[in-house]
Design a protein around this motif. Structure first.
Motif, PDB file in Angstrom:
ATOM      1  N   ARG A 150      14.761  51.008  21.652  1.00 52.44           N
ATOM      2  CA  ARG A 150      14.688  51.045  23.380  1.00 52.44           C
ATOM      3  C   ARG A 150      15.823  51.420  23.878  1.00 52.44           C
ATOM      4  O   ARG A 150      15.962  52.304  24.595  1.00 52.44           O
ATOM      5  CB  ARG A 150      15.163  49.980  23.647  1.00 52.44           C
ATOM      6  CG  ARG A 150      13.260  49.199  22.953  1.00 52.44           C
ATOM      7  CD  ARG A 150      13.321  47.298  24.025  1.00 52.44           C
ATOM      8  NE  ARG A 150      11.478  47.170  23.408  1.00 52.44           N
ATOM      9  CZ  ARG A 150      10.352  46.843  24.249  1.00 52.44           C
ATOM     10  NH1 ARG A 150      10.759  47.901  25.288  1.00 52.44           N
ATOM     11  NH2 ARG A 150       9.070  46.227  23.597  1.00 52.44           N
ATOM     12  N   ARG A 151      17.249  51.418  23.800  1.00 48.48           N
ATOM     13  CA  ARG A 151      18.252  51.827  24.131  1.00 48.48           C
ATOM     14  C   ARG A 151      18.390  53.407  23.826  1.00 48.48           C
ATOM     15  O   ARG A 151      18.852  54.079  25.252  1.00 48.48           O
ATOM     16  CB  ARG A 151      19.646  51.220  23.806  1.00 48.48           C
ATOM     17  CG  ARG A 151      20.079  50.125  23.726  1.00 48.48           C
ATOM     18  CD  ARG A 151      21.040  49.294  23.676  1.00 48.48           C
ATOM     19  NE  ARG A 151      21.625  49.790  22.193  1.00 48.48           N
ATOM     20  CZ  ARG A 151      21.972  48.963  21.406  1.00 48.48           C
ATOM     21  NH1 ARG A 151      21.432  47.508  21.710  1.00 48.48           N
ATOM     22  NH2 ARG A 151      21.602  48.792  20.395  1.00 48.48           N
ATOM     23  N   THR A 152      18.114  53.741  22.911  1.00 46.54           N
ATOM     24  CA  THR A 152      18.040  54.992  22.048  1.00 46.54           C
ATOM     25  C   THR A 152      17.309  56.194  23.655  1.00 46.54           C
ATOM     26  O   THR A 152      17.220  56.888  24.247  1.00 46.54           O
ATOM     27  CB  THR A 152      18.362  55.397  20.839  1.00 46.54           C
ATOM     28  OG1 THR A 152      18.205  54.720  20.381  1.00 46.54           O
ATOM     29  CG2 THR A 152      17.676  56.876  20.538  1.00 46.54           C
ATOM     30  N   LEU A 153      15.457  55.204  23.595  1.00 48.86           N
ATOM     31  CA  LEU A 153      14.907  56.104  24.443  1.00 48.86           C
ATOM     32  C   LEU A 153      15.633  56.185  26.090  1.00 48.86           C
ATOM     33  O   LEU A 153      15.155  57.470  26.119  1.00 48.86           O
ATOM     34  CB  LEU A 153      13.546  55.256  24.059  1.00 48.86           C
ATOM     35  CG  LEU A 153      12.383  55.991  24.655  1.00 48.86           C
ATOM     36  CD1 LEU A 153      12.110  57.318  24.183  1.00 48.86           C
ATOM     37  CD2 LEU A 153      11.326  54.812  24.791  1.00 48.86           C
ATOM     38  N   ALA A 154      16.265  54.781  25.724  1.00 51.14           N
ATOM     39  CA  ALA A 154      16.429  54.565  27.628  1.00 51.14           C
ATOM     40  C   ALA A 154      17.670  56.190  27.965  1.00 51.14           C
ATOM     41  O   ALA A 154      17.597  56.514  29.155  1.00 51.14           O
ATOM     42  CB  ALA A 154      16.580  53.527  27.787  1.00 51.14           C
ATOM     43  N   ASP A 155      18.386  56.307  26.943  1.00 55.92           N
ATOM     44  CA  ASP A 155      19.536  57.452  27.147  1.00 55.92           C
ATOM     45  C   ASP A 155      18.684  59.098  27.025  1.00 55.92           C
ATOM     46  O   ASP A 155      18.958  59.080  28.128  1.00 55.92           O
ATOM     47  CB  ASP A 155      20.594  57.126  26.012  1.00 55.92           C
ATOM     48  CG  ASP A 155      21.710  56.009  25.533  1.00 55.92           C
ATOM     49  OD1 ASP A 155      21.796  55.279  26.922  1.00 55.92           O
ATOM     50  OD2 ASP A 155      21.784  56.496  24.371  1.00 55.92           O
ATOM     51  N   HIS A 156      18.008  58.582  26.667  1.00 59.78           N
ATOM     52  CA  HIS A 156      17.067  60.196  26.716  1.00 59.78           C
ATOM     53  C   HIS A 156      16.507  59.852  27.637  1.00 59.78           C
ATOM     54  O   HIS A 156      16.085  61.194  29.163  1.00 59.78           O
ATOM     55  CB  HIS A 156      16.129  60.892  25.450  1.00 59.78           C
ATOM     56  CG  HIS A 156      15.439  61.776  25.182  1.00 59.78           C
ATOM     57  ND1 HIS A 156      16.091  62.795  26.003  1.00 59.78           N
ATOM     58  CD2 HIS A 156      14.280  62.150  25.788  1.00 59.78           C
ATOM     59  CE1 HIS A 156      15.078  63.599  26.215  1.00 59.78           C
ATOM     60  NE2 HIS A 156      13.701  62.769  25.828  1.00 59.78           N
TER      61      HIS A 156
END
Length: 869
Positions: A374-380
């Motif tokens: 989720r955090r990685t997706l939010a960064d994108h």
């Protein structure tokens, strides 16, 4: 043959494109490159077909601008239905193509697959095709589908080209109309009312004063309905602000022209995308602005094609770059996720078992990985990363988890930047993760016994010291050598020695506790960390158990083997801070145990260590010498007799002992081979010699001696390749000097190793030739580049018998294409004798003693101090 009427229409449409013989298109060339990689074919073409010639619009793997139409496969393809591929798995076996000049002549094609390229139904202007020089019977439905999808991209580019041609023509007309407008309002109105584009005259306050009749077709209004209105009243709210800034710049004469693209509201309420061109009108006398002219063109269809093309290319590029068919397409607004068949099959699900929604996707992610993903997706999503890339585990149908590499990219956002759509791939990386774990294990464990290796031993020892410091505990380090191991190796062979080491490792593990560490440091040397002991005698008791366990006989091929064990013990406490010093104490105690008669143990005794003779510690001190960098390389020149110039250098290892001074290689090399230290020591020599030689001018070579024990290692080739790669030295400048001991093994592995090293360009020299048992036979059995004659022959050359032997060696070596190098030339008379016998190269003190690397610069520049002339 095609119908004459349709053929003429097709040719007319082709000429209207104005594309034959035009400059290359980077986008089409990129599609060809992608197709060549995707289908692993040497030839990919985008072709346009006129009456007699086939033109190369884009190409991969061929040269030229085109070929004759007669006999080409494209003639068959364009007669087919638009979008339907023509696949001929074996051109030579198909009567339609067997006699084609492209089959019987260059490029000798044997496989063809092409798709017609059409701009209008029934009018195929050309083809997108791939060819191979071998038949492709395995070119199936999946490949045909992918070829068709690439052809759609090519067609889209051709349609864009058609739109550009049309646009250029229309733009020319529009410029003419604007010129006529400045000359005469009558001519302006006449042109505006006949144009398919909407022409509007506006005041500087943006009020429309004239609207051309084309507005009826484009937006559905009557011209009079828009006279007196302003453009911002009809522009989409999301586009209004940016367009308002352009209008402000134009009406304030900060710019004279502007081109924009925004959405306009039709009379029926629908939104259409318009290409808007505007020009400021000025008074011909005062040059002051008087108003501006606007041209509107409906590009809704073209914009849809461009968007579809961009999305298709992004999805295709992402799929190709990831090398996987596990594709997904996520509608962020609705939550719907479209998954490819391969995505489901990776997890062993049927498509019907997967709910196509993002919520079901998250239920499959391992609970420990959800937050990270989720955090990685939010960064994108927030623009902090260019793409989404994350490794996590997904639950398969069987309940187990597989590792996935997820890659994705936002391909659609609102005007405010909110993501609307994400496309991406999933790649199964379970095997890679398993390999990484295995490699990580191998990096810290001995491959033979699977015990912790030296690196992990030092980590564990450091951790134990930290724990003792923090909790005031006590521990012990036990160093253990096997007594009689060399006899087992020599008497029964290395397989027996390997089995013995594995058995000893298992027995040591059986007697220690789970919290203790048993490590193999190399050769027959083991070390044990006894964690958190209470009393000193606990270590003594453990040493006794270790010796008893090792002493038990073991069987090998019907024989009984047995070895002893000597153990040295040193203690660590909360005051211990130096792991190296503690290990030295244990190692010193080990040699005290060996001096006491072996097969026993001793606690560290500083006074006994001081009294111990230096020679007895030589084997132990070699390890410390490697760490301190006491070993160094000297280089002795090898002189070519014919030219008198330096052909290269031989690397010679020296050990400068801090107490004993220089120790001869004849003394420490056997110890290194016995202890197994020759492996890391030899790897260091090879790496350092190659690094130094890379700084010398070409073609100077470097000769490096290789031990028989090194050649028995599986990693010998890897060691050589790593040294070459790390230094950048070309393989043909490295010469490995091997001895008869290596060749006497006559194993298939040794033969393969020599052959593969020579295949990559490394040269092989047979060292100390003539001093062994059957040297002459090895010149026939192995490919040897250089024969090195031992210095003992040079010393004895006053004997006619020695001269006769040397003469025979030289003749045989030269007949087999090998060079002859003579070692130990120290006088002018010796030089004249070896020259007379036809030797190729010489080395010895007559020219130069071995020198350190820094002493070679002048020698390389000036040549040997005494010329060989």
């Amino acid at each position: 043959m095609p119908h004459p009427t349709l053929e003429q229409e097709r040719l007319d449409a082709l000429r209207a494109l104005r594309i034959l013989g035009s400059t290359p298109e980077p986008h089409l060339d990129a599609v060809c490159r992608i197709a060549a990689e995707l289908f692993a074919v040497p030839i990919v073409l985008v072709l346009l077909v006129d009456e007699t010639r086939i033109w190369f619009k884009a190409r991969w793997g061929v040269e030229g601008e085109g070929i004759d139409r007669e006999g080409a496969f494209c003639d068959l393809t364009i007669q087919g239905q638009a979008g339907i591929p023509l696949v001929i798995p074996d051109l030579l076996g198909d009567p339609r193509s067997a006699d084609s000049p492209l089959v019987v002549g260059q490029p000798r094609a044997r496989f063809y697959a092409g798709v017609p390229l059409a701009l209008r139904s029934g009018l195929n202007l050309g083809t997108f095709c791939i060819m191979d020089r071998t038949p492709r019977p395995d070119f199936g439905a999946r490949e045909t589908r992918l070829l068709g999808e690439l052809a759609v991209i090519v067609e889209a580019h051709l349609r864009l080209h058609e739109a550009r041609v049309t646009g250029e023509t229309d733009a020319a007309r529009r410029l003419m109309a604007e010129g006529a407008l400045r000359q005469s309002e009558q001519r302006f109105r006449l042109l505006a009312e006949t144009s398919t584009d909407v022409i509007i005259w506006s005041d500087l306050d943006t009020t429309r004063r004239y609207v051309s009749p084309a507005i009826r077709t484009v937006l559905g209004y009557e011209p009079d309905e828009l006279v007196g209105t302003k453009p911002l009243d009809f522009v989409h709210p999301e586009d209004a602000e940016a367009y308002g800034l352009v209008l402000d710049d134009l009406t304030r004469a900060r710019i004279d022209q502007a081109s924009t693209c925004q959405r306009y509201r039709r009379k029926d309420g629908a939104w259409v995308t318009m290409e808007v061109s505007q020009s400021l009108a000025r008074d011909p006398v005062t040059n002051s602005p008087t108003g501006y002219v606007t041209s509107l063109r409906d590009i809704t269809e073209r914009k849809a094609v461009e968007d579809a093309l961009r999305l298709s290319e992004e999805r295709l590029a992402l799929a190709l770059n990831s090398g996987s068919d596990g594709l997904w397409d996520w509608d962020v607004v609705t939550g719907e996720v479209k998954l490819s068949d391969h995505w489901a099959s990776m997890l062993a699900y049927d498509r019907s078992e997967i709910v196509p929604d993002i919520s079901s996707w998250y239920t499959l992610i391992h609970p420990d990985d959800v937050e990270h993903s989720r955090r990685t997706l939010a960064d994108h999503f927030d623009g902090r990363t260019a793409a989404f890339e994350c490794e996590y585990r997904l639950r398969a149908k069987g309940g187990h988890y597989i590792w996935i590499l997820a890659r994705g990219k936002v391909v659609g956002r609102t005007a405010d930047g909110v993501p609307l759509r994400v496309v991406g791939t999933h790649i199964d990386i379970t095997r890679r993760k398993t390999d990484e774990q295995r490699i990580a294990h191998l990096a810290l464990h001995d491959p033979l016994t699977d015990l912790p290796n030296r690196t992990l031993f030092w980590e564990r020892l450091t951790d134990e010291i930290r724990h003792a410091t923090a909790h005031a505990t006590r521990f012990a380090v036990l160093t253990c050598d096997l007594d009689g191991f060399k006899g087992i190796n020599d008497g029964f062979g290395h397989p027996a020695g390997d089995l013995l080491l594995q058995t000893v490792a298992a027995r040591l593990l059986a007697v220690v506790r789970n919290v203790d560490t048993v490590a193999r440091l190399g050769g027959d040397e083991f070390a044990i960390i006894l964690s958190r002991i209470r009393h000193a005698h606990d270590a003594g008791t453990m040493a006794t158990r270790i010796i008893e366990a090792v002493n038990r006989p073991m069987a090998f091929n019907g024989h009984t083997m047995s070895v002893g064990a000597s153990v040295g013990i040193a203690f660590g406490t909360g005051d211990t801070h130096d792991a190296v010093a503690l290990f030295r104490q244990s190692d010193a105690a080990l040699y005290q145990a060996k001096a006491a008669g072996k097969n026993t143990y001793r606690f560290h005794n500083p006074s006994a260590e001081t009294a111990r003779a230096v020679p007895g510690s030589l084997k132990s001190e070699m390890r410390e010498a490697m760490k301190r960098g006491d070993f160094q390389l000297l280089y002795q020149p090898i002189v070519e007799l014919e030219t008198g110039t330096i052909a290269g250098f031989e690397a010679l290892m020296r050990w400068e002992h801090p107490l004993r001074g220089e120790i001869a290689p004849s003394e420490f090399i056997p110890l290194a081979e016995e202890s197994g230290l020759i492996i890391p020591l030899g790897a260091w020599v090879l790496k350092e010699a190659c690094r130094q030689a890379a700084s010398w001018p070409a073609p100077l070579k470097i000769a490096v001696n290789v031990s028989a024990i090194q050649f028995q290692q599986i990693s010998m080739e890897e060691t050589v390749l790593r040294a070459l790669a790390g230094s950048g030295l070309p393989p043909h400048r490295l010469e490995l000097e091997i001895t008869e001991t290596i060749l006497m093994q006559k194993t298939e592995a040794v033969t393969r190793t020599i052959r593969r090293l020579r295949d990559i360009g490394v040269r092989i020299a047979l060292d100390d030739f003539g001093t062994g048992y059957s040297s002459l036979s090895y010149l026939h059995q192995f490919d040897i580049d250089t024969v090195k004659i031992d210095r003992s022959f040079v010393v004895a050359m006053t004997s006619p018998r020695t001269v006769t032997i040397m003469r025979a060696i030289v003749a045989l070596a030269k007949n087999l294409g090998a060079r002859v190098t003579v070692e130990g030339v120290e006088t002018r008379d010796q030089l004249d004798l070896v020259r007379a016998e036809g030797c190729t190269e010489v080395q010895g003190y007559f020219f130069s003693p071995p020198l350190p690397a820094e002493g070679l610069v002048r020698l390389i520049a000036t040549g040997p101090s005494r010329r060989a002339a």
